[in-house]
Write an enzyme that holds these catalytic residues in place. Structure first.
Site, mmCIF file in Angstrom:
data_model
loop_
_atom_site.group_PDB
_atom_site.id
_atom_site.type_symbol
_atom_site.label_atom_id
_atom_site.label_comp_id
_atom_site.label_asym_id
_atom_site.label_seq_id
_atom_site.Cartn_x
_atom_site.Cartn_y
_atom_site.Cartn_z
ATOM 1 N N HIS A 191 -8.142 1.349 -1.041
ATOM 2 C CA HIS A 191 -8.057 0.413 -2.166
ATOM 3 C C HIS A 191 -9.427 -0.103 -2.596
ATOM 4 O O HIS A 191 -9.581 -1.253 -2.988
ATOM 5 C CB HIS A 191 -7.100 -0.739 -1.833
ATOM 6 N N SER A 193 0.839 -1.201 0.000
ATOM 7 C CA SER A 193 0.000 0.000 0.000
ATOM 8 C C SER A 193 0.871 1.247 0.000
ATOM 9 O O SER A 193 1.694 1.428 -0.886
ATOM 10 C CB SER A 193 -0.964 -0.034 1.195
#
Length: 312
Positions: A190, A86
Site C-alpha cells: 500500500h 487489504s
C-alpha cells in the site's frame, strides 16, 4: 445488524488451516482450489513454517482460501455488510458475489506474485505503531520517509518503507507511541513501492466479469459503500499501492448501525480493533471450527434477512 469481515496479510500462523480441513468436504474443496491456481494450499496451510507462509505469493491466496472456507462453514448467511482489510477485500468481494471463489483465488494468486516481485526490488517491510496521536504519528513517519500504509483506528497506524527507515522508526518513535511492532509481511504494501504490481493486477482484472455486490460492500479505500462490481474491481487494483483506511470502514459500520462483527479465519486482528473502536458491538473471531456454533448463534440473533441485504 451483522458485518462479516476478512483479515489481511500478517494474520496467518503456521498450521492454522489444519482443523478446518477436518470439516466434511473441506480438504477436497481446498485441493480443488489448489489445482485451479497452481499452489498447494493444503501443504502451506498445514505444514508451511512461518517463513514459508510469510512469502507474499503464498500468504495472500492462503488467507483468501481460509476466509472462503470458514465463511462457507457458517452456512447460507446474508450479513448486512461485508468488508476486508487489504487482501481481505478480495475475500469480501467473493462474499458479496462480485467474484466467484475461483475467480477470487486466481486474482489473489496473481496479486501475490506481482506484489512479491515488486517487493523484491528493494528490501522493505511494515511495522505497527500502537498508541499515540494519529496526526503526530503521521507527521513523524513522513519526516522519516515512511508511509502510513494502514490507518486502522483504535490507536493503530502501520508504517511502511525500507528496512533502514523502519529501523530508524524503532529507534525514534513518535511522541505518545507505546510500541513499534514489526509485521509478518515481506514488503511495503500500500505504498509507492508496490506501483509495479498495479499494472499486472489491472491486466488480470480486465479478464474478469464482476457482478454488482449482492450485499453492502464497504471499501477500505475510503470507507464508502460501493454498489458497482466494476468499481469494486477497480478499487481492488488501486489499493495495492494506496493506504488502507480501516478506520473509515469502522466509521461506516457505525453509520450503518452494525451491532455485531464476525471475522473469518484467521480471525483476531480486526475483532481486536473493533473491541477498542466500536464499543457495544459484539465481536467474534473464527480461529478454529470450535468457534462456529457461537458464530451461528450470533448470526441467528443479528443477521439481516437476505431480501433486505440484497436491496441495501
Amino acid at each position: 445488524m451483522l458485518v462479516l469481515v476478512a483479515p489481511g496479510q500478517g494474520a496467518q500462523t503456521p498450521g492454522f488451516l489444519t482443523p478446518w480441513l477436518e470439516l466434511p468436504g473441506a480438504a477436497d474443496r481446498v485441493a480443488a482450489w489448489s489445482d485451479a491456481i497452481g499452489l498447494d494450499l493444503v501443504h502451506y496451510g498445514t505444514q508451511g513454517d512461518a517463513d514459508a507462509i510469510r512469502d507474499t505469493a503464498v500468504a495472500q491466496p492462503l488467507l483468501v482460501a481460509a476466509g472462503l472456507l470458514s465463511a462457507a462453514a457458517l452456512g447460507d448467511i446474508a450479513p448486512g455488510a461485508v468488508a476486508g482489510h487489504s487482501v481481505g477485500e478480495i475475500t469480501a468481494a467473493a462474499f458479496a458475489g462480485v467474484l466467484d471463489d475461483i475467480s477470487a483465488l486466481n486474482l489473489v494468486r496473481k496479486r501475490g506474485l506481482a506484489m512479491a516481485e515488486a517487493a523484491a526490488i528493494t528490501e522493505t517491510g511494515m511495522s505497527a505503531l500502537l498508541g499515540g496521536d494519529p496526526e503526530v504519528s503521521v507527521a513523524h513517519l513522513e519526516k522519516l520517509g515512511l508511509t502510513p500504509a494502514n490507518i486502522n483506528g483504535a490507536g493503530q497506524i502501520v508504517a511502511a518503507g525500507t528496512l533502514e527507515q523502519l529501523a530508524a522508526l524503532a529507534e525514534d518513535k513518535p511522541e505518545g507511541v507505546r510500541k513499534v511492532v514489526p509485521l509478518k509481511v515481506a514488503g511495503a504494501f500500500h505504498t509507492r513501492h508496490m506501483a509495479p504490481a498495479v499494472e499486472t493486477l489491472a491486466k488480470a482484472a480486465a479478464e474478469l466479469a464482476p457482478a454488482d455486490p449482492k450485499l453492502t460492500y464497504v471499501s477500505n479505500k475510503d470507507g464508502r459503500t460501493v454498489a458497482s462490481g466494476a468499481e469494486v474491481l477497480e478499487r481492488l487494483v488501486g489499493q495495492v499501492a494506496n493506504p488502507v483506511r480501516w478506520d473509515l470502514c469502522m466509521e461506516t459500520f457505525k453509520e450503518l448501525g452494525v451491532t455485531a462483527l464476525i471475522e473469518v479465519c484467521p480471525g483476531g486482528t480486526l475483532t481486536g480493533l473493533a473491541k477498542r473502536a466500536l464499543p457495544g458491538v459484539r465481536t467474534l473471531a473464527l480461529k478454529t471450527p470450535e468457534d462456529l456454533d457461537a458464530a451461528r448463534a450470533l448470526i441467528a440473533e443479528t443477521a439481516t434477512p437476505a431480501a433486505d441485504a440484497a436491496g441495501a
